[in-house]
Design an enzyme around this catalytic site. Structure first.
Site, mmCIF file in Angstrom:
data_model
loop_
_atom_site.group_PDB
_atom_site.id
_atom_site.type_symbol
_atom_site.label_atom_id
_atom_site.label_comp_id
_atom_site.label_asym_id
_atom_site.label_seq_id
_atom_site.Cartn_x
_atom_site.Cartn_y
_atom_site.Cartn_z
ATOM 1 N N LYS A 172 0.949 -1.292 0.140
ATOM 2 C CA LYS A 172 0.246 0.185 0.007
ATOM 3 C C LYS A 172 1.086 1.521 -0.040
ATOM 4 C CE LYS A 172 -3.734 -2.367 2.141
ATOM 5 N NZ LYS A 172 -4.496 -2.797 3.553
ATOM 6 N N GLN A 199 -4.932 -1.698 9.803
ATOM 7 C CA GLN A 199 -4.612 -2.629 9.302
ATOM 8 C C GLN A 199 -5.182 -3.906 9.889
ATOM 9 O OE1 GLN A 199 -3.599 -3.438 6.022
ATOM 10 N NE2 GLN A 199 -3.881 -6.026 6.015
ATOM 11 N N ASP A 214 -10.849 2.668 4.393
ATOM 12 C CA ASP A 214 -11.691 1.279 4.095
ATOM 13 C C ASP A 214 -12.622 1.102 3.615
ATOM 14 O OD1 ASP A 214 -9.466 -0.902 3.907
ATOM 15 O OD2 ASP A 214 -9.354 -0.115 6.196
HETATM 16 N N1 GUN Z 1 -6.910 -7.089 6.273
HETATM 17 C C1 GUN Z 1 -7.219 -7.587 4.798
HETATM 18 N N2 GUN Z 1 -8.002 -7.068 4.156
HETATM 19 C C2 GUN Z 1 -8.323 -5.774 4.831
HETATM 20 C C3 GUN Z 1 -8.299 -4.043 4.494
HETATM 21 O O1 GUN Z 1 -8.805 -4.662 3.083
HETATM 22 N N3 GUN Z 1 -8.035 -3.364 4.985
HETATM 23 C C4 GUN Z 1 -7.629 -3.500 6.183
HETATM 24 N N4 GUN Z 1 -7.688 -2.415 6.808
HETATM 25 N N5 GUN Z 1 -7.558 -4.711 6.980
HETATM 26 C C5 GUN Z 1 -7.358 -5.748 5.862
#
Ligand code: GUN
Length: 293
Positions: A52, A96, A119
């Site tokens: 990311k 995350q 998100d």
């Molecule tokens: N863990 C797995 N996929 C995601 C996501 O799209 N966002 C976040 N914050 N955690 C994740």
């Protein structure tokens, strides 16, 4: 059969975003700024967060990575979130998941300012999504919609079967596919671990969206001829022939299922790369929202 090439489309989206950011820079405007909070040292989470941040650099966004110890208390994490909420320079941030067991995930999500929740996990955004209001849409489902749109896949009146009801993929996906508009207007069946006759239900699907995390679960015999197959599985399977010691496996038996499907996403290179691009897109939207703050 057409491969829904998430890697290619994701790169196109990143190029489009970069062009917008370059124009912002030419106009000496503020560029989007994404922050990511990573708690602990889960291998997969580290990989996702690193890509990311890398993608932010690629499109010219500013990024901030906040790494916290696995032993952090809930209170301390909530303090960090409060700081990010108040930091005017940061347009959006993510925490995350998964989080360590001492932390209440819902409490953390609820603490994020919905206007910075790129998100789309906060109940305010999730509720707006369900009510057809403008909101941040969770990146993985948003990426799937974008793939369906860019490949001109018809969804109206189709029977979409979603396998899995996670808050990140299955649940939002089932809402989005049933919403008015395109992609949407599907008749949706949401399946999960208590669903009876799941094989029979899948065999009636025009569109299968599998977010289960069980490699080779979806077999060719289970899908209808010309079905659209969206594979959201990303399981790490031990593999000594790979440098990392594992390979990434989807939920579908790609070799066999692809022979029957009309459209299919590969793993890797399908839904995965789209997730990151859509997170960038949400951050771009967040920056627009905050311009007049
Ligand atoms: N863990 C797995 N996929 C995601 C996501 O799209 N966002 C976040 N914050 N955690 C994740």
């Amino acid at each position: 059969m057409t491969i829904l090439d998430g890697k290619k489309i994701s790169n196109m989206i990143k190029d489009e975003i970069k062009e917008e950011v370059d124009q912002m820079k030419d106009r000496r405007e503020k560029v989007p700024h994404l922050a990511a909070v990573l708690v602990g040292n889960d291998g997969a989470s580290q990989t996702y967060v690193n890509s990311k941040v890398k993608s932010c650099n690629r499109v010219g966004f500013e990024s901030t990575l906040i790494k916290l110890e696995n032993t952090i208390t809930e209170l301390e994490l909530l303090r960090q979130i409060d700081k990010l909420n108040k930091n005017k320079d940061i347009d959006g941030f993510i925490v995350q998941l998964p989080l360590p067991p001492q932390i209440n995930t819902q409490k953390v999500i609820m603490a994020i300012d919905p206007d910075k929740d790129v998100d789309g996990f906060h109940p305010a955004n999730f509720g707006k999504m369900a009510l057809d209001m403008t909101s941040f849409i969770p990146a993985t489902p948003f990426g799937i919609l974008e793939l369906l749109e860019r490949y001109d896949v018809e969804t109206k009146g189709k029977h979409t079967v979603v396998i899995g009801r996670s808050h990140i993929v299955g649940r939002p996906m089932s809402i989005l596919m049933g919403r008015k508009g395109w992609p949407g207007n599907s008749t949706v069946t949401q399946t999960h671990s208590h669903t009876k006759n799941i094989t029979q239900i899948i065999s009636q699907a025009d569109i299968v969206i599998s977010a289960l995390g069980i490699p080779n679960f979806l077999k060719a015999e289970m899908v209808k001829d010309d079905a659209v197959v969206i594979d959201v599985g990303i399981t790490r399977v031990p593999d000594d022939t790979k440098k990392k010691g594992y390979r990434i496996a989807g939920d579908a038996d790609f070799e066999a299922v692809s022979k029957k499907a009309s459209f299919i996403t590969p793993v890797p290179g399908g839904v995965g790369p789209m997730t990151i691009s859509m997170l960038l897109k949400n951050t771009l939207l967040a920056r627009e929202m905050h311009l007049n703050d």
